[in-house]
Design an enzyme around this catalytic site. Structure first.
Site, PDB file in Angstrom:
ATOM      1  N   GLN A  97       0.825  -1.201   0.000  1.00  9.71           N
ATOM      2  CA  GLN A  97       0.000   0.000   0.000  1.00  9.71           C
ATOM      3  C   GLN A  97       0.866   1.260   0.000  1.00  9.71           C
ATOM      4  O   GLN A  97       1.912   1.298   0.637  1.00  9.71           O
ATOM      5  CB  GLN A  97      -0.918  -0.007   1.224  1.00  9.71           C
ATOM      6  CG  GLN A  97      -2.192   0.785   1.028  1.00  9.71           C
ATOM      7  CD  GLN A  97      -3.286   0.365   1.998  1.00  9.71           C
ATOM      8  OE1 GLN A  97      -3.354  -0.795   2.385  1.00  9.71           O
ATOM      9  NE2 GLN A  97      -4.132   1.283   2.374  1.00  9.71           N
ATOM     10  N   GLN A 118       1.695 -11.805  10.041  1.00  6.01           N
ATOM     11  CA  GLN A 118       2.092 -10.579   9.341  1.00  6.01           C
ATOM     12  C   GLN A 118       1.197  -9.391   9.683  1.00  6.01           C
ATOM     13  O   GLN A 118       1.629  -8.241   9.656  1.00  6.01           O
ATOM     14  CB  GLN A 118       2.056 -10.861   7.835  1.00  6.01           C
ATOM     15  CG  GLN A 118       2.485  -9.734   6.946  1.00  6.01           C
ATOM     16  CD  GLN A 118       1.532  -9.572   5.787  1.00  6.01           C
ATOM     17  OE1 GLN A 118       0.369  -9.229   5.977  1.00  6.01           O
ATOM     18  NE2 GLN A 118       2.029  -9.811   4.592  1.00  6.01           N
ATOM     19  N   LEU A 177       0.852  -6.245   2.005  1.00  9.62           N
ATOM     20  CA  LEU A 177      -0.169  -6.879   1.165  1.00  9.62           C
ATOM     21  C   LEU A 177       0.453  -7.525  -0.067  1.00  9.62           C
ATOM     22  O   LEU A 177      -0.098  -8.463  -0.646  1.00  9.62           O
ATOM     23  CB  LEU A 177      -1.242  -5.881   0.748  1.00  9.62           C
ATOM     24  CG  LEU A 177      -0.945  -4.946  -0.424  1.00  9.62           C
ATOM     25  CD1 LEU A 177      -1.351  -5.549  -1.761  1.00  9.62           C
ATOM     26  CD2 LEU A 177      -1.649  -3.614  -0.237  1.00  9.62           C
TER      27      LEU A 177
END
Length: 314
Positions: free
Chosen positions: A10, A253, A95
């Site tokens: 991101q 994570q 991500l």
């Protein structure tokens, strides 16, 4: 030559990302259509047209960035004959780890899109807007020891930890807003500059535990197979092919540190990687690769011209 594909996280999103690929290649268009179908949303249109405020929403940005990364990988295979099995390793920033697994056929594209939509929503639900914060500690004096010291000082006011160890001179802290503010002042006193990040939640810190719990439930229901190239995981900075281990690493994570500097160093020094290719939007990981592993080649694969030049270089 030993190759590793990198997948951005991101912050790399921008209106228009993936548009050139979709215009040039049917294989890219099919990726965007498959993600739209999986999410029952015209995400592809949002990516092309914006507005950026909607695209930047965590629940949209995460699957959108994955879609662009997967479009790059599909085009490389369909148009240039370069499969993911050419890579010695895959790795993704936050991500991007999901993008890496989808690219390596460990998780289906549709399942990855749905997981990332849930991940974005769960992260946003975990902490009310304004209660948490993240800050980037930057400058030549910024190293992990300085960041750890600043986070420890901040923890006097709440949760504050190192969230992303990106590279020397760029380390991100995360936690309660008051604690991060206190850590920023401590970091300045230690010789670092600090910038509050424009994020909607404090990612990769213990405050994300409710989101980790939601992801654990979702991942338990998801089929995960051995990836076609080893995944160098954010949490361990080491490679794995074990589906059960991968499932646990994806849960860890959410609250754990992204050990990107260590991951890159391991691939370059222990894994023998000589070429890093960033598949997807932006060039953030390419810049990090050049700083962490200056002896390796690093290139960003964003446009048809980028992909053609990369294919010719192999």
């Amino acid at each position: 030559m030993s190759l590793a594909f990198l997948f951005p996280g991101q912050g790399s999103q921008a209106v228009g990302m993936g548009a050139e690929l979709a215009e040039a290649f049917a294989s890219a268009r099919s990726v965007f259509e498959e993600v739209d179908d999986a999410l029952e949303q015209k995400l592809g249109r949002l990516m092309r047209e914006g507005p950026i405020e909607d695209l930047t929403l965590t629940e949209n940005a995460q699957p959108a960035l994955m879609a662009v990364s997967l479009a790059v990988i599909r085009v490389l295979e369909a148009e240039f004959g370069i499969g993911i099995d050419r890579a010695s390793f895959v790795a993704g920033h936050s991500l991007g780890e999901y993008s890496a697994l989808a690219a390596a056929a460990a998780i289906t594209l549709a399942d990855t899109a749905r997981l990332l939509r849930l991940r974005g929503q769960a992260m946003q639900r975990a902490v009310p807007v304004g209660q948490g914060a993240m800050a980037s500690l930057i400058g030549p004096k910024t190293d992990l020891a300085l960041a750890e010291a600043a986070a420890l000082a901040g923890s006097a006011a709440g949760v504050c930890v190192v969230a992303n160890d990106n590279n020397a001179g760029n380390i991100v802290i995360s936690g309660d807003k008051a604690a991060v503010d206190l850590a920023i002042e401590a970091a300045k006193g230690l010789g670092a500059r600090a910038i509050l990040l424009n994020v909607s939640a404090p990612f990769h810190c213990p405050l994300m535990q409710p989101a980790a719990d939601e992801m654990a439930e979702a991942l338990a229901r998801t089929d995960i197979t051995a990836p076609r190239a080893p995944l160098v995981a954010n949490i361990t900075a080491r490679p794995t092919l074990d589906p059960d281990a991968i499932r646990g690493l994806l849960v860890a994570q959410v609250t754990g540190r992204v050990r990107w500097r260590e991951s890159m160093t391991w691939m370059a020094e222990e894994g023998g990687v000589t070429t890093f290719a960033e598949a997807g939007a932006g060039k953030l990981l390419t810049g990090m690769a050049r700083r962490i592993a200056p002896d390796a080649q690093a290139t960003a694969l964003n446009t048809p011209a980028d992909l053609e030049a990369f294919a010719k270089s192999l």
